[in-house]
Design a protein around this motif. Structure first.
Motif, short mmCIF file in Angstrom:
data_model
loop_
_atom_site.label_atom_id
_atom_site.label_comp_id
_atom_site.label_asym_id
_atom_site.label_seq_id
_atom_site.Cartn_x
_atom_site.Cartn_y
_atom_site.Cartn_z
N ARG A 26 -13.17 65.44 6.91
CA ARG A 26 -12.91 64.27 7.73
C ARG A 26 -14.14 63.36 7.70
O ARG A 26 -15.28 63.84 7.82
CB ARG A 26 -12.63 64.66 9.19
CG ARG A 26 -11.40 65.52 9.41
CD ARG A 26 -10.12 64.71 9.51
NE ARG A 26 -10.08 63.85 10.68
CZ ARG A 26 -9.57 64.21 11.87
NH1 ARG A 26 -9.10 65.44 12.04
NH2 ARG A 26 -9.56 63.36 12.86
N PRO A 27 -13.97 62.04 7.57
CA PRO A 27 -15.13 61.14 7.62
C PRO A 27 -15.70 61.07 9.03
O PRO A 27 -15.00 61.28 10.02
CB PRO A 27 -14.55 59.79 7.19
CG PRO A 27 -13.10 59.87 7.55
CD PRO A 27 -12.71 61.31 7.37
N PHE A 70 -24.35 56.59 4.22
CA PHE A 70 -23.97 55.79 3.05
C PHE A 70 -22.46 55.63 3.04
O PHE A 70 -21.72 56.59 2.78
CB PHE A 70 -24.44 56.47 1.76
CG PHE A 70 -24.00 55.76 0.51
CD1 PHE A 70 -24.38 54.44 0.28
CD2 PHE A 70 -23.21 56.40 -0.43
CE1 PHE A 70 -23.97 53.77 -0.87
CE2 PHE A 70 -22.79 55.74 -1.59
CZ PHE A 70 -23.18 54.42 -1.80
N PRO A 71 -21.96 54.43 3.37
CA PRO A 71 -20.51 54.23 3.48
C PRO A 71 -19.77 54.34 2.15
O PRO A 71 -18.55 54.54 2.14
CB PRO A 71 -20.38 52.83 4.06
CG PRO A 71 -21.65 52.14 3.72
CD PRO A 71 -22.71 53.20 3.72
N GLY A 72 -20.47 54.25 1.03
CA GLY A 72 -19.80 54.24 -0.26
C GLY A 72 -19.03 55.50 -0.58
O GLY A 72 -18.06 55.46 -1.35
N THR A 73 -19.44 56.63 0.00
CA THR A 73 -18.74 57.89 -0.27
C THR A 73 -18.04 58.45 0.96
O THR A 73 -17.48 59.54 0.91
CB THR A 73 -19.71 58.94 -0.81
OG1 THR A 73 -20.72 59.20 0.19
CG2 THR A 73 -20.37 58.48 -2.09
N ALA A 74 -18.07 57.72 2.06
CA ALA A 74 -17.60 58.27 3.34
C ALA A 74 -16.12 58.65 3.33
O ALA A 74 -15.70 59.49 4.10
CB ALA A 74 -17.86 57.28 4.47
N PRO A 92 -14.48 66.42 -0.96
CA PRO A 92 -15.58 66.43 0.02
C PRO A 92 -16.52 65.25 -0.21
O PRO A 92 -16.46 64.57 -1.23
CB PRO A 92 -16.28 67.76 -0.25
CG PRO A 92 -16.09 67.95 -1.71
CD PRO A 92 -14.71 67.43 -2.01
N ASP A 93 -17.41 65.06 0.74
CA ASP A 93 -18.42 64.01 0.70
C ASP A 93 -19.78 64.67 0.87
O ASP A 93 -20.35 64.64 1.96
CB ASP A 93 -18.14 62.99 1.80
CG ASP A 93 -19.19 61.92 1.94
OD1 ASP A 93 -19.98 61.74 0.99
OD2 ASP A 93 -19.25 61.27 3.00
#
Length: 308
Positions: A49-50, A55-59, A63-64
């Protein structure tokens, strides 16, 4: 708690407007003018879950590793660095505890119990908010959170702060049913005050004097952080000659627990705990004293009666 509609607009009936200049004086123990507590956010995040991200680019990815790993630095490393700093200044943390931490990071519970930390319920984890739950869903959710923390710590939480400070209009009343007595979610005051829910208080918390907001949202430097804490205390102290104030400092181990920031927290706490007229305490004790439920509050009332 009912909510009325007037002219198609929703009114907030949870609390009444009360100018800080019009209230009865608050007296903290031993003549202190400012009650200080550290709100230590001890949280669990779901890997799929975000959530809070650096870093919003991978949010949005699952997985992140970038953002999840950054958050996961908190329980693995940051919390232990903060524990050493708090110990050095003899500060008992007011832990805002996700109940999932009990299962995933039990060593943190053990460390907190050894230090007599105060435990506040902070939801199940910081990936789930109860804002859209029905009243029955929320009652079940809150019951599970509170009882999980009680089993792990040996004491029922007295305070609550929602994940991301979220509530429904029913939350304070449901918490009262469970025996809790205060919330931190409404960050609108420098003093505790009574909610329009019997037995429930609001105790000051902060989204301004908050490492997440300052370092991530505003790019504050370490030295600036120290100065901000000093300025906050100095102003509250100046205003508290006639009535006590509360200084809340909100910390997250994955933010302030980074190695290059740690010394600035140390410097800020050094100033606060050695400042005249500061009661270094917990959110639990602030709520109990304000509600008149502690021996210190009874003593203060007796002194006031003798002086009147």
């Amino acid at each position: 708690m009912s909510v009325r509609f007037k002219n198609r607009r929703m009114d907030n009936e949870l609390y009444d407007y009360s100018p800080i200049t019009d209230r009865s004086p608050i007296r903290w123990p031993d003549g202190a003018r400012v009650a200080f507590y550290v709100g230590l956010n001890v949280e669990h995040y779901q890997v799929d879950r975000p959530s809070t991200s650096i870093f919003p680019g991978t949010a949005g990815l699952t997985p992140d590793p970038l953002n999840y790993g950054w958050r996961d630095y908190g329980p693995r490393v940051g919390i232990w660095r903060l524990t050493e700093i708090l110990d050095r200044h003899r500060i008992r943390a007011s832990v805002l505890l996700n109940s999932d931490v009990v299962e995933h990071n039990p060593q943190i519970i053990t460390a907190g119990l050894a230090r007599d930390w105060a435990w506040l319920a902070h939801g199940k984890n910081n990936s789930i908010f109860q804002a859209d739950m029905t009243i029955e869903q929320e009652r079940d959710y809150l019951t599970e959170v509170v009882e999980t923390i009680e089993r792990a710590t040996g004491r029922r939480p007295r305070g609550w702060m929602g994940p991301a400070l979220t509530e429904t209009f029913h939350t304070p009343a449901l918490l009262a049913e469970l025996g809790l007595s205060y919330v931190l979610d409404w960050t609108n005051d420098d003093q505790p005050y009574r909610l329009n829910v019997p037995g429930m208080l609001s105790v000051p918390y902060t989204v301004e004097l908050n490492d997440n907001t300052l370092f991530l949202g505003k790019g504050t430097s370490g030295p600036d952080f120290v100065q901000i804490v000093r300025d906050q205390l100095d102003q509250l102290y100046a205003e508290s000659a006639d009535s006590g104030r509360v200084l809340a400092l909100a910390l997250h181990p994955f933010v302030i627990g980074q190695a290059f920031r740690a010394k600035y927290l140390d410097q800020a706490l050094e100033y606060v705990v050695n400042h005249p007229g500061v009661w270094s305490t917990t959110a639990d004790d602030i709520a109990a004293h304000f509600a008149g439920e502690s021996p210190l509050a009874e003593s203060a009332r007796a002194e006031d009666d003798q002086g009147s």
